[in-house]
Motif scaffolding. Structure first.
Motif, PDB file in Angstrom:
ATOM      1  N   ASP A 240      66.326   0.456  34.232  1.00 57.22           N
ATOM      2  CA  ASP A 240      66.380  -1.008  34.271  1.00 57.22           C
ATOM      3  C   ASP A 240      65.662  -1.553  33.046  1.00 57.22           C
ATOM      4  O   ASP A 240      64.446  -1.787  33.061  1.00 57.22           O
ATOM      5  CB  ASP A 240      65.729  -1.522  35.552  1.00 57.22           C
ATOM      6  CG  ASP A 240      65.947  -3.020  35.753  1.00 57.22           C
ATOM      7  OD1 ASP A 240      66.525  -3.664  34.851  1.00 57.22           O
ATOM      8  OD2 ASP A 240      65.539  -3.545  36.806  1.00 57.22           O
TER       9      ASP A 240
ATOM     10  N   LEU B  83      73.464   0.316  36.731  1.00 58.28           N
ATOM     11  CA  LEU B  83      72.634   0.485  35.545  1.00 58.28           C
ATOM     12  C   LEU B  83      73.230   1.502  34.572  1.00 58.28           C
ATOM     13  O   LEU B  83      73.112   1.349  33.344  1.00 58.28           O
ATOM     14  CB  LEU B  83      71.218   0.903  35.952  1.00 58.28           C
ATOM     15  CG  LEU B  83      70.408  -0.174  36.689  1.00 58.28           C
ATOM     16  CD1 LEU B  83      69.047   0.372  37.105  1.00 58.28           C
ATOM     17  CD2 LEU B  83      70.236  -1.423  35.817  1.00 58.28           C
TER      18      LEU B  83
ATOM     19  N   LEU C 221      66.256  -4.968  41.628  1.00 56.30           N
ATOM     20  CA  LEU C 221      66.286  -4.898  40.167  1.00 56.30           C
ATOM     21  C   LEU C 221      65.669  -6.155  39.570  1.00 56.30           C
ATOM     22  O   LEU C 221      65.621  -7.210  40.214  1.00 56.30           O
ATOM     23  CB  LEU C 221      67.721  -4.737  39.665  1.00 56.30           C
ATOM     24  CG  LEU C 221      68.491  -3.497  40.141  1.00 56.30           C
ATOM     25  CD1 LEU C 221      69.887  -3.482  39.529  1.00 56.30           C
ATOM     26  CD2 LEU C 221      67.730  -2.220  39.798  1.00 56.30           C
TER      27      LEU C 221
END
Length: 403
Positions: free
Chosen positions: A226, A284, A392
């Motif tokens: 991330d 991701l 996230l």
């Protein structure tokens, strides 16, 4: 044998009989030695003396009294500060044994008793005044401080640490760093590393650095997937062997992120398979697929290396195609699928501009298509899918903001 003198040697006539009158008793003589003439004395022996013989029944020479073992133990225990009460006990018992057995060691026992008594009083005072707690606290802090330092080649994935000093950012050699809990303020974090192979002699910084940069890029993306969760103050960083450490067997390259000078961050950057669910991982991976290609902008200007820029655009277009395909092919849970497909469409739109940039013949046209490709990726769509996936980071870094 003479009954009045049982040890008187027998006469020469018959063993055990008295000699004939007029004869003197003769002591037995040892048999002839090689080269000895009759009547000559035994070599090395005075002719007037006879060999000494120890007869049974004579008392043995007196033995010196032994040293009492407990007196020795008392002195040692009194000297060793952690065993003073034991030394006091040993000394008192030792004195009783010395008196009863006639042994030596009285002075040792008394010295042990005195030292043990003083040490016992000091330790009692030590605990009564709270000094023991302070001592243990200081001892533990000292042990923890030593244990917190680790050599660079021993750094492991997930270690957070402080840089040795400002010189570390200037490329100076570093041998060890201080490990810190990632929840506490720190300056750097290790994302992983690899071992250099294929070289017997030190290949030099010019050879190691470019390879380390590419390998560490892969390791960084796999660890901190991330990228929005990476503070703007942190940047990729790595350690590789020096010529001197290479001679000592160092072949380790440690990859990670570090902050700018005099800045610290809190929390770990780790966002990988150990912390993410399946949907988060799939998303991701798709985002990072083309980001990794986009980071590889050629260092030379377009006018000096136009072919490298066009090759970069072509590679990024291919990465976007793979990312769009991955988003469409994943089995999304809940209402995430709609937003994920919308993001895939944006990847396709951006890819069309990268394709045109790959064919541009002028620098102006090239960068026009690159800017258009970036505008096709909407920040609000990325925020929406991140919120839907939950867990996230949903705030884009300043350098990543798009309208």
């Amino acid at each position: 044998m003479d009954p009045l003198d049982p040890f008187k040697p027998p006469g020469p006539d018959q063993p055990g009989q008295q000699p004939q009158s007029g004869q003197q008793p003769q002591a037995p003589q040892p048999g002839p030695y090689p080269g000895q003439q009759p009547g000559q004395p035994v070599p090395g022996q005075h002719p007037a003396y006879h060999p000494y013989q120890q007869f049974p029944g004579y008392p043995a020479p007196p033995v010196a009294p032994t040293v009492n073992g407990l007196s020795i133990a008392s002195l040692i225990s009194g000297i060793v500060c952690c065993l003073p009460p034991l030394g006091l006990v040993f000394g008192l018992i030792g004195l009783r044994q010395i008196k009863r057995r006639g042994q030596r060691g009285r002075g040792l026992a008394i010295s042990g008793i005195v030292l043990s008594t003083v040490s016992t009083l000091l330790i009692t005072l030590f605990f009564a005044t709270g000094g023991a707690g302070e001592f243990w606290k200081g001892f533990k802090e000292g042990i923890d401080e030593v244990a917190s330092y680790r050599t660079v080649e021993d750094l492991s994935k997930g270690d957070c640490y402080d840089l040795p000093g400002a010189g570390d950012k200037d490329g100076k050699e570093v041998s060890e760093v201080k490990i810190i809990d990632c929840d506490s303020p720190h300056e750097a974090e290790i994302t992983g590393g690899y071992t250099i192979t294929g070289y017997d002699d030190y290949p030099g910084e010019e050879t190691l650095a470019p390879v380390a940069e590419l390998r560490c890029e892969e390791i960084d993306f796999a660890y901190a997937m991330d990228v929005w969760a990476i503070p703007a103050s942190m940047e990729p960083y790595y350690y590789f062997p020096t010529g001197e450490s290479w001679k000592q067997g160092d072949r380790r390259v440690s990859c990670g992120y570090s902050t700018s000078k005099n800045e610290k961050t809190t929390g770990s950057l780790r966002r990988d398979a150990s912390t993410l669910n399946g949907d988060q991982l799939a998303y991701l991976k798709a985002e990072n697929g083309f980001l990794r290609s986009g980071f590889r902008l050629p260092e030379d200007e377009f006018t000096a290396a136009a072919h490298l820029h066009r090759a970069w655009a072509k590679d990024t277009s291919s990465a976007l195609a793979d990312s769009a395909k991955a988003l469409r092919g994943h089995a999304w849970q809940g209402d995430v699928r709609k937003t994920a497909l919308q993001r895939a469409d944006q990847f396709d739109a951006s890819r069309a501009h990268w394709d045109k940039a790959a064919k541009a013949t002028s620098e102006e046209v090239f960068w026009d298509h690159i800017y258009s490709a970036d505008e096709a990726l909407k920040a609000d769509t990325e925020v929406a899918i991140r919120k839907a996936l939950k867990g996230l980071e949903t705030t884009a870094p300043a350098q990543e903001e798009r309208v």
